[in-house]
Write an enzyme that holds these catalytic residues in place. Sequence first.
Site, short mmCIF file in Angstrom:
data_model
loop_
_atom_site.label_atom_id
_atom_site.label_comp_id
_atom_site.label_asym_id
_atom_site.label_seq_id
_atom_site.Cartn_x
_atom_site.Cartn_y
_atom_site.Cartn_z
N ASP A 126 18.30 4.36 -8.75
CA ASP A 126 18.27 3.11 -8.01
C ASP A 126 17.24 2.18 -8.66
OD1 ASP A 126 19.07 1.53 -5.60
OD2 ASP A 126 17.04 1.93 -4.94
N HIS A 160 27.06 4.14 -5.90
CA HIS A 160 25.61 4.12 -6.12
C HIS A 160 24.96 5.49 -5.90
CE1 HIS A 160 21.67 2.29 -6.42
NE2 HIS A 160 21.32 2.81 -5.26
#
Length: 340
Positions: free
Chosen positions: A120, A311
């Site tokens: 991230d 993600h």
Amino acid sequence: MPLQPIDPKLDSRVEHRSAVLNGCTYHYLYGLPPGRQFKATVFLIHGWPDLSLGWRYQIPLLLDMGFRVVAPDLMGFGGTDAPKAPPNPINLYGYKRASDDISELANQLGAQKIILGGHDWYGILGRKLTLYRHPELVSHVFSICTPYTAPHEDYISTEKLAQGPFPQLAYQIHLASGEVEKIVNSEQSIRQFLKGLYGAKGPNGEYAFDPKKGVLAENLPTIGESKLLNGETLDYYVKEYSRHGIHSTLNWYRTRKLNWEEDLALLDKKIITAPCLFIQATYDSVLTPGMAKGMDQKLPNLTRGEVAATHWALTQKPEEVNAIIKKWLQRQGFDNRSSL
């Protein structure tokens, strides 16, 4: 037989430890390989809204390969301190401070060099640390989802980025606004929030999060179960986030200008020569593949990998992610005979 993820309650492969780093107490997971002899130390840095346990599928791989593993909760997350800012300075949640704290933890553990992995936006920390301390500390860097952005002379606000080339970053404006903590302010709302961020939907396909808007308060009560974060692991996350609430984790989205100011000292250090691995999640709606173009110019020793995942590639496609990390580490010479 596939490696089993770290159990959030009790797992003999890791210890829950704490350390005081530059005046703040950090919680971290600590693991040694079988035989307790390790070839190198790997630091794993989680993203938002995650925890050190976000690496639960990768820690067993690295231990099995003979690495010592250190996975901290970042400032404001889980068992790590969450200083209020203000009255404390917001730079407690900046990249330079985080780099200093990671460096101090490595020093306390006697690690003269480390391999650093990030996921991230906090995958940026791996590159920042190489810029601040390379080559003294970080020997190799791998990042999942996060492309490399070199330090730049001109400040660009999140608002300008969202209005221009990256509209999917508008959620960061909402996260920094102070409105999200008004929505996510109880154990139940934290549970719904986490389920929604990890892909759960409502009965009519309602989302809890929109990259161009942020957290969708009206949809949180309807959110069902998540395939990626559930059971005892979800319970662990809810408990850890209930320690401080969500406000402190959002401070990381209030430091963009501060990070830029502190990066001005790095304008002559844009190129990272350390071996780097970047794993792109092809269905990431925020860190899209287009954002990773041109990285090779600043990372001459870059290796690229790709997984067909959103993600949350670490937990959605752990076997594929692990295979890429393992192959890369082996190519860097970390076989059964190597050490660092």
